[in-house]
Design a protein around this motif. Structure first.
Motif, PDB file in Angstrom:
ATOM      1  N   ARG A  92     -18.739 -23.387  63.907  1.00  0.00           N
ATOM      2  CA  ARG A  92     -18.238 -24.658  63.375  1.00  0.00           C
ATOM      3  C   ARG A  92     -19.303 -25.376  62.547  1.00  0.00           C
ATOM      4  O   ARG A  92     -19.004 -25.936  61.498  1.00  0.00           O
ATOM      5  N   ALA A  93     -20.540 -25.361  63.022  1.00  0.00           N
ATOM      6  CA  ALA A  93     -21.622 -26.021  62.278  1.00  0.00           C
ATOM      7  C   ALA A  93     -21.808 -25.357  60.911  1.00  0.00           C
ATOM      8  O   ALA A  93     -21.972 -26.051  59.899  1.00  0.00           O
ATOM      9  N   MET A  94     -21.764 -24.035  60.866  1.00  0.00           N
ATOM     10  CA  MET A  94     -21.914 -23.345  59.584  1.00  0.00           C
ATOM     11  C   MET A  94     -20.769 -23.682  58.640  1.00  0.00           C
ATOM     12  O   MET A  94     -20.976 -23.859  57.442  1.00  0.00           O
ATOM     13  N   ARG A  95     -19.568 -23.805  59.170  1.00  0.00           N
ATOM     14  CA  ARG A  95     -18.406 -24.096  58.337  1.00  0.00           C
ATOM     15  C   ARG A  95     -18.438 -25.499  57.743  1.00  0.00           C
ATOM     16  O   ARG A  95     -17.839 -25.756  56.710  1.00  0.00           O
ATOM     17  N   HIS A  96     -19.134 -26.407  58.413  1.00  0.00           N
ATOM     18  CA  HIS A  96     -19.165 -27.796  57.954  1.00  0.00           C
ATOM     19  C   HIS A  96     -20.522 -28.193  57.373  1.00  0.00           C
ATOM     20  O   HIS A  96     -20.758 -29.384  57.112  1.00  0.00           O
ATOM     21  N   GLY A  97     -21.412 -27.217  57.204  1.00  0.00           N
ATOM     22  CA  GLY A  97     -22.708 -27.501  56.600  1.00  0.00           C
ATOM     23  C   GLY A  97     -23.609 -28.377  57.441  1.00  0.00           C
ATOM     24  O   GLY A  97     -24.471 -29.079  56.923  1.00  0.00           O
TER      25      GLY A  97
END
Length: 125
Positions: A92-97
């Motif tokens: 999730r963190a990677m998807r939202h930068g």
């Protein structure tokens, strides 16, 4: 005719992953490899707990051995669950930068290792 993008994620996948931009596949695969490494660690704890419970040791009473086995298997269970939570949080963190989350499993694993070392030292004295 279907106007849906064939590369788009299904609804349940988006609800789990929380939307956002699709990250580079290499990062997703690295996240998966980390998840699998944590899973192997949890399986090692499971095997160690089973070994503690299965093989009597003259130096340790049955009650202490059983408690130690339960502790080791429980740590394996927590690591396994923590691996799944960590995989999802990182994805999730990677998807939202956003910055990657700190792994909560590390203090648990360190605590378990310290307990194992202290128990070993107590047995040797």
């Amino acid at each position: 005719m279907n106007d849906r993008d064939p590369h788009a994620r299904r609804g349940w996948e988006n609800s789990i992953l929380g939307g956002g931009e699709e990250p580079d596949a290499r990062f997703t695969l690295a996240n998966e490899r980390t998840f699998l490494a944590w899973t192997r660690t949890s399986l090692a704890f499971l095997a160690g707990g089973i070994a503690l419970g299965a093989f009597p040791l003259a130096e340790i009473s049955d009650e202490v051995r059983t408690l130690a086995a339960i502790f080791v298997v429980t740590v394996g269970l927590l690591i396994s669950g923590g691996a799944a939570v960590r995989w999802l949080r990182v994805e999730r963190a990677m998807r939202h930068g956003r910055p990657l989350p700190i792994p909560g499993i590390v203090p648990l694993l360190s605590f378990a290792a310290v307990c194992a070392c202290l128990l070993t030292i107590a047995m040797l004295l």
